[in-house]
Design an enzyme around this catalytic site. Structure first.
Site, mmCIF file in Angstrom:
data_model
loop_
_atom_site.group_PDB
_atom_site.id
_atom_site.type_symbol
_atom_site.label_atom_id
_atom_site.label_comp_id
_atom_site.label_asym_id
_atom_site.label_seq_id
_atom_site.Cartn_x
_atom_site.Cartn_y
_atom_site.Cartn_z
ATOM 1 N N LEU A 24 21.672 -15.659 74.079
ATOM 2 C CA LEU A 24 22.519 -16.496 73.241
ATOM 3 C C LEU A 24 23.947 -15.982 73.183
ATOM 4 O O LEU A 24 24.899 -16.769 73.230
ATOM 5 C CB LEU A 24 21.929 -16.581 71.836
ATOM 6 N N THR A 51 31.190 -7.605 72.488
ATOM 7 C CA THR A 51 30.613 -6.270 72.354
ATOM 8 C C THR A 51 29.248 -6.211 73.009
ATOM 9 O O THR A 51 28.476 -7.182 72.984
ATOM 10 C CB THR A 51 30.465 -5.840 70.876
ATOM 11 N N LYS A 57 26.884 -2.414 80.677
ATOM 12 C CA LYS A 57 26.622 -3.799 80.293
ATOM 13 C C LYS A 57 27.927 -4.543 80.015
ATOM 14 O O LYS A 57 28.051 -5.730 80.307
ATOM 15 C CB LYS A 57 25.726 -3.839 79.050
ATOM 16 N N SER A 238 21.244 -17.107 62.171
ATOM 17 C CA SER A 238 19.950 -17.004 61.512
ATOM 18 C C SER A 238 18.858 -17.539 62.441
ATOM 19 O O SER A 238 19.002 -17.490 63.665
ATOM 20 C CB SER A 238 19.980 -17.767 60.183
ATOM 21 N N TYR A 261 11.772 -9.081 61.280
ATOM 22 C CA TYR A 261 12.750 -10.029 61.838
ATOM 23 C C TYR A 261 12.924 -11.219 60.900
ATOM 24 O O TYR A 261 14.049 -11.584 60.530
ATOM 25 C CB TYR A 261 12.289 -10.501 63.212
ATOM 26 N N LYS A 265 16.232 -12.505 58.557
ATOM 27 C CA LYS A 265 16.852 -13.827 58.667
ATOM 28 C C LYS A 265 16.851 -14.553 57.315
ATOM 29 O O LYS A 265 17.799 -15.283 56.988
ATOM 30 C CB LYS A 265 16.138 -14.666 59.729
ATOM 31 N N THR A 324 15.432 -16.455 75.046
ATOM 32 C CA THR A 324 16.450 -15.406 75.148
ATOM 33 C C THR A 324 15.770 -14.068 75.366
ATOM 34 O O THR A 324 14.551 -13.937 75.278
ATOM 35 C CB THR A 324 17.312 -15.327 73.867
#
Length: 474
Positions: A24, A51, A57, A238, A261, A265, A324
């Site tokens: 994402l 970032t 990366k 979220s 997780y 959220k 993702t």
């Protein structure tokens, strides 16, 4: 690629995106480039700061973003020969490294950004981790075969780790620096460092500290290139899985649950949706007040009234359901996962965006839309959780998302309209919003803000006087 130098700061639109190397986050960066060039005035330049967690990366992400930019320019040239000569100079890419579970690393990044004294128009808090260790496969297979639409939207078969914690925030060599005015022993000081939940810190607290430290850069631009007042904004990412039962206020960091997780959220939803309400006002004012970072004093010279007027606006978003890197699965399982997403979309689910590009629709819309548009929508319909959605053919759009205890906009009596407010894809545990439920949500939000501010102040005191880490600009 160096950032813009001798340009009028008012013509530069700066966006900081965390976790940009894949999924994402990378799609948000790509879509920002594409839509900025097609929607913003030719006099405006996009300064995109991304970032990642490592220099390797970061270099790779910058290279892929430049390749995406070249693809956009070639397509534009196909429509208007030579237009790329005008478009290419409007995009400036910069890379930074930060590990959001390291508060010293976050503080170091904030220090570098503050030292440049260049405003930031938008912070997109995207980086995060899932904290999952696997799946309950029998349950997964059964629910997908018998209840595909609900199972593919609100899965109950993911298995999360319990008690994931970050590494020590303060390096052992630096504990001695905190003993200069103390009679305590080094061993006693080391033991005093409290545990930080890894998922909580990566998904919420790291971003919370970053936004606080760079708040002096997140100021309103009253003379933007569009000619109207623009407010700086903080966009939190979220999830549809922000279940109310996942968050235990006695376990704010989700250390005792296998739903860390989902807990993080739900915490995000409460922070953003209640940030403008009276019960949270003292804590929000404290959060956006002048910070003690050494690079802040020369920037943040405004009085309290001016600070309140110029505070950034917080927005809440989610990407729908898309594949993702946050879910680590073998290739064959990723194939079947994506297949279930497409099937759910064909069955009428509005939330199965499936691709990261479509998932980026709502965050990018919030980043690039005029402040007057967003303010008007939320003034009329209430503070919203803006989700990326699609129709059965895959055309993406932005719609409101129903939140347990808040509804679509914190307004009792809201009705499904088939447009911005949809009943299709609704969580089965959702209840109609009542005045009592709305008040409970507001009070819970105030409690969350109080605890988060207490935690922030505690850690700022612990980190004060310590040297910043060695991460650096790319």
């Amino acid at each position: 690629m160096a950032g813009p130098s001798n340009e009028d700061a008012k013509s530069v639109f700066t966006v900081l995106v965390t976790g940009a190397n894949s999924g994402l986050g990378f799609a948000i960066c790509c879509r920002l480039i594409t839509e900025f060039l097609s929607t913003r005035p030719q006099t405006q330049t996009l300064r995109l700061i991304l970032t990642t967690r490592s220099r390797t990366k970061c270099h790779d992400t910058l290279a892929r973003l430049r390749a995406h930019l070249q693809s956009v320019l070639r397509e534009a040239n196909g429509k208007t020969l030579g237009i790329s000569l005008l478009l290419e100079p409007r995009i400036h890419l910069e890379g930074e490294t930060v590990e959001l579970t390291s508060l010293l690393g976050v503080k170091t990044l904030a220090g570098r950004l503050l030292a440049r004294r260049q405003k930031i128009d938008c912070l997109i808090c995207n980086a995060g981790i899932g904290g999952w260790k696997g799946m309950d496969w029998p349950r997964a297979i059964w629910t997908i075969l018998t209840d595909l639409l609900n199972a593919a939207t609100y899965p109950t078969f993911k298995r999360g780790y319990v008690g994931l914690r970050t590494k020590r925030q303060i390096p052992p060599d630096d504990y001695g620096k905190q003993l200069r005015s103390s009679s305590r022993s080094l061993r006693e000081t080391e033991k005093e460092e409290p545990v930080l939940g890894e998922v909580f810190t990566a998904n919420v607290f790291g971003h919370y500290m970053l936004a606080h430290w760079i708040a002096p850069l997140l100021r309103s631009n009253t003379a933007s290139a569009s000619g109207e007042e623009e407010r700086a904004r903080i966009i939190w990412i979220s999830s549809l899985e922000a279940y109310p039962h996942a968050l235990d206020m006695e376990d704010l960091q989700g250390l005792k649950t296998d739903m860390a997780y989902e807990s993080s959220k739900r915490l995000t939803d409460l922070l953003v949706l209640t940030a403008g309400l009276p019960p949270t006002r003292p804590y929000v004012s404290s959060y956006f007040s002048a910070t003690p970072h050494p690079n802040t004093s020369s920037i943040d010279s405004q009085g309290p009234g001016e600070q309140q007027k110029d505070r950034p606006v917080m927005y809440l978003s989610h990407p729908g359901i898309c594949g993702t890197a946050i879910t680590a699965l073998p290739s064959i399982l990723i194939f079947f996962m994506n297949l279930s997403f497409y099937l759910a979309r064909l069955l009428g689910s509005p939330w199965h965006t499936t691709t990261a590009w479509s998932g980026a629709c709502a965050p990018v819309w919030l980043a690039l839309s005029p402040h007057s548009l967003l303010e008007g929508l939320e003034r009329k319909g209430g503070k919203g959780k803006w989700g990326s959605a699609t129709n059965t053919s895959g055309a993406d759009r932005v719609i409101r998302t129903e939140v347990s205890g808040w509804g679509w906009g914190g307004q009792v009596g809201e009705k499904v309209d088939g447009g911005m407010r949809m009943k299709r894809g609704r969580w089965r545990g959702m209840k109609e919003l009542t005045q009592e439920g709305r008040e409970d949500f507001e009070l819970l939000g105030a409690e969350v803000w109080k605890k988060m501010e207490g935690l922030r102040m505690e850690w700022e005191e612990r980190l004060s006087g310590l040297p910043e880490d060695s991460s650096e600009e790319v």
